[in-house]
Design an enzyme around this catalytic site. Structure first.
Site, PDB file in Angstrom:
ATOM      1  N   SER A 172      43.314  -5.458 -13.123  1.00  0.00           N
ATOM      2  CA  SER A 172      42.738  -6.236 -12.024  1.00  0.00           C
ATOM      3  C   SER A 172      42.108  -7.546 -12.485  1.00  0.00           C
ATOM      4  CB  SER A 172      41.726  -5.402 -11.256  1.00  0.00           C
ATOM      5  OG  SER A 172      40.857  -4.730 -12.135  1.00  0.00           O
ATOM      6  N   HIS A 232      46.278  -2.628  -7.330  1.00  0.00           N
ATOM      7  CA  HIS A 232      46.644  -4.015  -7.043  1.00  0.00           C
ATOM      8  C   HIS A 232      48.151  -4.196  -6.879  1.00  0.00           C
ATOM      9  CE1 HIS A 232      42.819  -6.129  -7.379  1.00  0.00           C
ATOM     10  NE2 HIS A 232      42.495  -5.187  -8.264  1.00  0.00           N
ATOM     11  N   LYS A 282      43.542  -3.128  -0.482  1.00  0.00           N
ATOM     12  CA  LYS A 282      43.940  -4.424  -1.034  1.00  0.00           C
ATOM     13  C   LYS A 282      45.097  -4.986  -0.212  1.00  0.00           C
ATOM     14  CE  LYS A 282      41.373  -3.685  -5.086  1.00  0.00           C
ATOM     15  NZ  LYS A 282      41.133  -2.750  -6.175  1.00  0.00           N
TER      16      LYS A 282
HETATM   17  C1  LIG Z   1      39.980  -1.974  -6.462  1.00  0.00           C
HETATM   18  C2  LIG Z   1      40.428  -0.936  -7.393  1.00  0.00           C
HETATM   19  C3  LIG Z   1      40.115   0.398  -7.186  1.00  0.00           C
HETATM   20  C4  LIG Z   1      39.187   0.834  -6.092  1.00  0.00           C
HETATM   21  O1  LIG Z   1      39.814   0.806  -4.861  1.00  0.00           O
HETATM   22  P1  LIG Z   1      38.905   0.745  -3.537  1.00  0.00           P
HETATM   23  O2  LIG Z   1      39.813   1.144  -2.455  1.00  0.00           O
HETATM   24  O3  LIG Z   1      38.408  -0.647  -3.437  1.00  0.00           O
HETATM   25  O4  LIG Z   1      37.773   1.708  -3.751  1.00  0.00           O
HETATM   26  C5  LIG Z   1      40.624   1.338  -8.050  1.00  0.00           C
HETATM   27  N1  LIG Z   1      41.401   0.974  -9.086  1.00  0.00           N
HETATM   28  C6  LIG Z   1      41.715  -0.312  -9.337  1.00  0.00           C
HETATM   29  C7  LIG Z   1      42.583  -0.647 -10.491  1.00  0.00           C
HETATM   30  C8  LIG Z   1      41.227  -1.311  -8.499  1.00  0.00           C
HETATM   31  O5  LIG Z   1      41.517  -2.573  -8.755  1.00  0.00           O
END
Ligand SMILES: *Cc1c(COP(=O)(O)O)cnc(C)c1O
Length: 393
Positions: A178, A206, A237
């Site tokens: 990320s 992502h 996302k």
């Molecule tokens: C954003 C993210 C999460 C968390 O997801 P949410 O739905 O925002 O709680 C988990 N793993 C990765 C790699 C992320 O980038």
């Protein structure tokens, strides 16, 4: 309280690491209002611009009128509406798996799934840049944690082969990292797993909706879907809504439904959010041009930033584009300078990234066009050169 938080807060402040959550007002065209200023939002994970899509909103609104706001209980008690079961079915179809299960967030999906699958006697090989929620899930399992570097797979191979464990071996990785925007070498990781008898868990947070011919993610892109034991994703996302999910065999999903504590002991997602996600997944499938456009715009921004000779992380792919500056104060200052030119980009500091690698993190979304991208490249270039000048004086 008997402990001194003021001292801890001061320490953060003095090292340039104190964070502040600002209030943001988003709007449909990708702009947002922050501190009374209108900015083009290049800090958002809503890559396909679906969070504000009329059709997604209409789906949520209809379900909201019919079902109310909250889910009222966890899935196993009485929180699982028709929209939850429909979304789980749609997710399994979308991912091409037998079954799928929802979690309140992607974070909860990771901590709940890892702690439900991994036993204390197991050994887990964890990429050093994995998301905090994966690390926390491994910690909750009380298994032995081994950190590896994805640019040193030879070392991972040695460790996997020589691991002294009575339990099972797991390899856990983000699909897209990320903060660096690069992809996990999934084919090679699956080869190592085959050699050593390990199972692979991939977090597509992502990548869902972004990578792969039909948007399933990096497992699809690399042809490793059948080699990865557990695929985890988020709806918050590119899907533009909220919630986490796991897609896999019926047996895996049944186990998680019984034992993943973040799912068993947490209230289910609001039905309206599930209705919105169902609509959004349909749009991801029926409008592949969104993904194509996202990559065009991202590649354009990369090319523009390179033209101005900026220090991009070369491995990054897709919409996450990091520009490493080093010092945390510089990253925050640079973000402010970009903001003065009416673009919102994220300044990222430790502990989110390692010491000395604070950065600007730009995320491209399809809300914008080529002209915006070119203007953003100019704004970033100006900010960075202004920063350099201020340092010299
Ligand atoms: C954003 C993210 C999460 C968390 O997801 P949410 O739905 O925002 O709680 C988990 N793993 C990765 C790699 C992320 O980038």
């Amino acid at each position: 309280m008997r402990i001194q938080l003021s001292q801890r807060l001061n320490d953060l402040r003095e090292s340039g690491l104190l964070r502040e959550a600002r209030t943001i007002r988003p709007s449909a065209n990708g702009w947002c209002e922050v501190d009374g200023q209108l900015l083009r939002n290049f800090a958002s994970n809503d890559y396909l611009n679906l969070a504000h899509d009329d059709r997604v909103i209409a789906a949520a609104r209809e379900a909201l009128d019919e079902y109310g706001v909250g889910a009222r209980a966890s899935a196993l008690v009485c929180g699982r509406s028709e929209w939850h079961s429909q979304l789980e079915r749609r997710l399994a179809e979308f991912e091409g798996t037998e079954s799928a299960i929802l979690f309140p967030t992607g974070y909860a999906a990771n901590t709940g799934t890892l702690s439900a699958l991994i036993e204390p006697s197991d050994t887990v090989f964890c990429d050093r840049f994995n998301h905090a929620s994966l690390v926390d899930g491994i910690r909750l399992s009380r298994a032995r944690l081994r950190v590896y570097r994805r640019d040193r797979l030879d070392a991972l191979q040695r460790e996997l082969m020589s691991a002294d464990t009575t339990g099972h071996k797991w390899i856990v990785t983000d699909a897209v990292f990320s903060m660096d925007g690069d992809l996990a070498p999934l084919s090679e990781i699956c080869d190592l797993a085959d050699q050593s008898g390990a199972d692979v868990i991939v977090d597509e947070a992502h990548a869902t909706g972004v990578f792969g011919p039909t948007g399933r993610g990096v497992c699809e892109l690399t042809g490793t879907e059948d080699r990865v034991a557990v695929r985890i994703g988020t709806l918050s996302k590119a899907v533009g809504t909220q919630g986490g999910f796991v897609a896999g065999s019926s047996e895996l999903i049944e186990w998680l439904r019984n034992s993943a504590r973040t799912q068993v002991y947490s209230t289910a997602l609001p039905p309206a959010v599930c209705a919105a996600a169902v609509r959004s997944l349909e749009l991801i499938q029926s409008e592949p041009e969104r993904r194509i456009r996202l990559f065009q715009l991202s590649d354009l921004l990369r090319a523009e930033l390179r033209r101005f000779d900026l220090n991009l992380l070369e491995q990054s792919r897709g919409p996450v584009i990091p520009l490493v500056l080093g010092d945390p104060n510089e990253a925050i200052h640079a973000a402010r300078l970009v903001e003065q030119q009416r673009f919102l980009v994220a300044g990222i500091r430790p502990p989110t990234v390692p010491q000395g690698t604070s950065r600007l993190r730009v995320s491209v979304t399809t809300a914008f066009n080529e002209q915006d991208i070119r203007a953003l490249a100019v704004a970033i270039t100006r900010a960075v050169s202004e920063l350099t000048m201020q340092q010299k004086t």
